[in-house]
Design a protein around this motif. Sequence first.
Motif, PDB file in Angstrom:
ATOM      1  N   LYS A  22      -5.606   3.597   3.015  1.00 14.62           N
ATOM      2  CA  LYS A  22      -4.465   3.109   3.784  1.00 14.62           C
ATOM      3  C   LYS A  22      -4.888   2.373   5.056  1.00 14.62           C
ATOM      4  CE  LYS A  22      -1.282   6.618   2.189  1.00 14.62           C
ATOM      5  NZ  LYS A  22      -0.310   7.638   2.578  1.00 14.62           N
TER       6      LYS A  22
ATOM      7  N   ALA B 253       0.866  -1.181   0.000  1.00 14.52           N
ATOM      8  CA  ALA B 253       0.000   0.000   0.000  1.00 14.52           C
ATOM      9  C   ALA B 253       0.894   1.220   0.000  1.00 14.52           C
ATOM     10  CB  ALA B 253      -0.909   0.003   1.206  1.00 14.52           C
ATOM     11  N   GLY B 254       1.359   1.605  -1.140  1.00 12.32           N
ATOM     12  CA  GLY B 254       2.267   2.727  -1.212  1.00 12.32           C
ATOM     13  C   GLY B 254       3.697   2.302  -1.011  1.00 12.32           C
TER      14      GLY B 254
ATOM     15  N   TRP C 149       4.300   4.257   4.332  1.00 12.26           N
ATOM     16  CA  TRP C 149       3.352   5.353   4.121  1.00 12.26           C
ATOM     17  C   TRP C 149       1.958   5.018   4.620  1.00 12.26           C
ATOM     18  CZ3 TRP C 149       5.713   9.735   2.806  1.00 12.26           C
ATOM     19  CH2 TRP C 149       6.964   9.638   2.190  1.00 12.26           C
ATOM     20  N   LEU C 150       1.881   4.218   5.681  1.00 12.82           N
ATOM     21  CA  LEU C 150       0.587   3.829   6.242  1.00 12.82           C
ATOM     22  C   LEU C 150       0.334   4.447   7.617  1.00 12.82           C
ATOM     23  CD1 LEU C 150       0.622   0.018   5.355  1.00 12.82           C
ATOM     24  CD2 LEU C 150      -0.663   1.825   4.215  1.00 12.82           C
TER      25      LEU C 150
END
Length: 121
Positions: free
Chosen positions: A60, A10-11, A41-42
């Motif tokens: 996210k 996720a990112g 980045w979560l």
Amino acid sequence: MSIVPYAGRAGGSLPQSVSLLTGDNYTAWSIKVEANLDAAWLWEAVVVPEDAAVAVIAKKDKPAHAYLLGTLAEDLLLQVASKKTAAEVWASLKARFVGAHRVRTARLGTLRGEFELLRMA
């Protein structure tokens, strides 16, 4: 104690495995989990900034929530299973373990004072 890998994306991917939270290792566990979520980045799904877009946080939240649940021992997992977001899980764990640490620290101070009084008597 077992290691929990995270394979989702996720990112970014979560770079390191984290040992399970058992209750005795909250401080070290929280530092590692925060660093891993921030690197992927979560982290903003856990601590929502004021200017964050709701859609970004929602996107996210699921991987962050899954990661947090994957790092918990079974007894703790059952206690936070009803929490719907990563932020709720994090807040619940923090309230439980930071509060417990403060109580233990206060109790230890009281016992030390009582011991000193006994020793002087």
